[in-house]
Design a protein around this motif. Structure first.
Motif, PDB file in Angstrom:
ATOM      1  N   LEU A  67      34.505  59.888  57.930  1.00 40.52           N
ATOM      2  CA  LEU A  67      33.212  59.886  57.259  1.00 40.52           C
ATOM      3  C   LEU A  67      32.266  58.976  58.013  1.00 40.52           C
ATOM      4  O   LEU A  67      32.702  58.103  58.773  1.00 40.52           O
ATOM      5  CB  LEU A  67      33.336  59.432  55.800  1.00 40.52           C
ATOM      6  CG  LEU A  67      33.738  57.988  55.533  1.00 40.52           C
ATOM      7  CD1 LEU A  67      32.513  57.076  55.416  1.00 40.52           C
ATOM      8  CD2 LEU A  67      34.539  57.905  54.256  1.00 40.52           C
ATOM      9  N   VAL A  68      30.971  59.213  57.804  1.00 36.93           N
ATOM     10  CA  VAL A  68      29.938  58.373  58.392  1.00 36.93           C
ATOM     11  C   VAL A  68      28.939  58.049  57.288  1.00 36.93           C
ATOM     12  O   VAL A  68      28.531  58.940  56.538  1.00 36.93           O
ATOM     13  CB  VAL A  68      29.209  59.084  59.556  1.00 36.93           C
ATOM     14  CG1 VAL A  68      28.120  58.190  60.141  1.00 36.93           C
ATOM     15  CG2 VAL A  68      30.177  59.515  60.634  1.00 36.93           C
ATOM     16  N   ASN A  69      28.544  56.761  57.202  1.00 36.50           N
ATOM     17  CA  ASN A  69      27.533  56.391  56.211  1.00 36.50           C
ATOM     18  C   ASN A  69      26.155  56.330  56.872  1.00 36.50           C
ATOM     19  O   ASN A  69      26.020  56.543  58.087  1.00 36.50           O
ATOM     20  CB  ASN A  69      27.899  55.087  55.488  1.00 36.50           C
ATOM     21  CG  ASN A  69      27.877  53.872  56.385  1.00 36.50           C
ATOM     22  OD1 ASN A  69      27.280  53.855  57.458  1.00 36.50           O
ATOM     23  ND2 ASN A  69      28.543  52.813  55.945  1.00 36.50           N
ATOM     24  N   GLY A  70      25.131  56.044  56.089  1.00 33.43           N
ATOM     25  CA  GLY A  70      23.763  56.055  56.577  1.00 33.43           C
ATOM     26  C   GLY A  70      23.473  55.048  57.677  1.00 33.43           C
ATOM     27  O   GLY A  70      22.532  55.225  58.452  1.00 33.43           O
ATOM     28  N   GLN A  72      32.362  58.162  48.304  1.00 35.16           N
ATOM     29  CA  GLN A  72      31.337  57.598  47.427  1.00 35.16           C
ATOM     30  C   GLN A  72      31.223  56.080  47.578  1.00 35.16           C
ATOM     31  O   GLN A  72      30.113  55.533  47.584  1.00 35.16           O
ATOM     32  CB  GLN A  72      31.614  58.006  45.993  1.00 35.16           C
ATOM     33  CG  GLN A  72      31.428  59.510  45.823  1.00 35.16           C
ATOM     34  CD  GLN A  72      31.987  60.060  44.538  1.00 35.16           C
ATOM     35  OE1 GLN A  72      31.966  59.391  43.520  1.00 35.16           O
ATOM     36  NE2 GLN A  72      32.492  61.288  44.591  1.00 35.16           N
ATOM     37  N   ALA A  73      32.337  55.388  47.733  1.00 33.01           N
ATOM     38  CA  ALA A  73      32.311  53.933  47.879  1.00 33.01           C
ATOM     39  C   ALA A  73      31.583  53.506  49.152  1.00 33.01           C
ATOM     40  O   ALA A  73      30.950  52.455  49.188  1.00 33.01           O
ATOM     41  CB  ALA A  73      33.740  53.373  47.876  1.00 33.01           C
ATOM     42  N   HIS A  74      31.642  54.334  50.187  1.00 32.41           N
ATOM     43  CA  HIS A  74      30.993  54.013  51.455  1.00 32.41           C
ATOM     44  C   HIS A  74      29.657  54.718  51.629  1.00 32.41           C
ATOM     45  O   HIS A  74      29.070  54.661  52.718  1.00 32.41           O
ATOM     46  CB  HIS A  74      31.927  54.320  52.625  1.00 32.41           C
ATOM     47  CG  HIS A  74      33.033  53.322  52.732  1.00 32.41           C
ATOM     48  ND1 HIS A  74      32.849  52.080  53.280  1.00 32.41           N
ATOM     49  CD2 HIS A  74      34.309  53.361  52.306  1.00 32.41           C
ATOM     50  CE1 HIS A  74      33.973  51.407  53.207  1.00 32.41           C
ATOM     51  NE2 HIS A  74      34.868  52.154  52.607  1.00 32.41           N
ATOM     52  N   GLU A  75      29.198  55.383  50.573  1.00 34.37           N
ATOM     53  CA  GLU A  75      27.905  56.074  50.596  1.00 34.37           C
ATOM     54  C   GLU A  75      27.770  56.954  51.832  1.00 34.37           C
ATOM     55  O   GLU A  75      26.795  56.874  52.592  1.00 34.37           O
ATOM     56  CB  GLU A  75      26.765  55.066  50.492  1.00 34.37           C
ATOM     57  CG  GLU A  75      26.822  54.258  49.200  1.00 34.37           C
ATOM     58  CD  GLU A  75      25.762  53.173  49.101  1.00 34.37           C
ATOM     59  OE1 GLU A  75      25.109  52.850  50.122  1.00 34.37           O
ATOM     60  OE2 GLU A  75      25.607  52.649  47.996  1.00 34.37           O
ATOM     61  N   ALA A  76      28.777  57.794  52.047  1.00 29.62           N
ATOM     62  CA  ALA A  76      28.805  58.683  53.208  1.00 29.62           C
ATOM     63  C   ALA A  76      27.625  59.647  53.194  1.00 29.62           C
ATOM     64  O   ALA A  76      27.193  60.099  52.130  1.00 29.62           O
ATOM     65  CB  ALA A  76      30.115  59.467  53.242  1.00 29.62           C
ATOM     66  N   VAL A  77      27.117  59.936  54.384  1.00 26.75           N
ATOM     67  CA  VAL A  77      26.109  60.990  54.517  1.00 26.75           C
ATOM     68  C   VAL A  77      26.769  62.287  54.998  1.00 26.75           C
ATOM     69  O   VAL A  77      26.221  63.368  54.831  1.00 26.75           O
ATOM     70  CB  VAL A  77      24.952  60.597  55.457  1.00 26.75           C
ATOM     71  CG1 VAL A  77      24.154  59.443  54.872  1.00 26.75           C
ATOM     72  CG2 VAL A  77      25.440  60.272  56.856  1.00 26.75           C
TER      73      VAL A  77
END
Length: 165
Positions: free
Chosen positions: A32-35, A63-68
């Motif tokens: 995953l990648v976040n913002g 969700q915990a890492h606010e993935a984009v």
């Protein structure tokens, strides 16, 4: 589609090529990648969970890492002579997913010796069986603590880096 999603597709293709041809392994991968561009990558099989629990955990992490965006890949065995490495990249804000597939060739000793270029197509996100990880997950307090502890335990063992734009 977010720029990170497109970059992720290119990187996962290269990652699988190196794993398959350089090391002879094709694991189930999740990334995953976040913002901010933080990327996390790990092998799904290391979780050793039942499907439902695995999906809950992956949704928790997304969700915990606010993935984009996130991606999941695996080996698909159609028959002894036809095997594919496939992955899909799911973008939070796009209705289409990037789906990539390449044919794997093995020698007589069953070692990977060839991999075609990954063919990239777009598909409706809703057709990808693991596309719902952005949907809010309802976890009991105990389960949330369990997942948080598992993630903390995993973190030192997983690939974490910052993607360049």
């Amino acid at each position: 589609m977010h720029l990170f999603a497109e970059n992720l597709a290119v990187e996962i293709a290269s990652y699988y090529r190196n794993l398959a041809l350089g090391h002879g392994v094709i694991p189930k991968v999740f990334t995953l990648v976040n913002g901010e561009g933080d990327q996390y990558l790990f092998f799904i099989d290391d979780l050793r969970m039942e499907k439902d629990e695995e999906s809950q955990f992956l949704a928790y992490v997304v969700q915990a890492h606010e993935a984009v965006c996130y991606a999941r890949g695996t080996l698909v065995i159609l028959d002894k002579s036809q095997q594919l490495i496939e992955f899909a990249v799911i973008d939070r804000d796009d209705e289409e997913a990037i789906v990539c597939s390449a044919e794997l060739t093995r020698d007589l000793e069953d070692k990977p010796v060839g991999l075609t270029d990954f063919e990239k197509t777009l598909a409706p996100k809703k057709t990808i069986f693991f596309s719902g990880l952005f949907e809010p997950v309802k976890l009991s307090e105990d389960r949330a603590e369990e997942f948080e502890g598992l993630w903390d335990e995993m973190k030192p063992k997983i690939l974490h880096r910052t993607m360049g734009i």
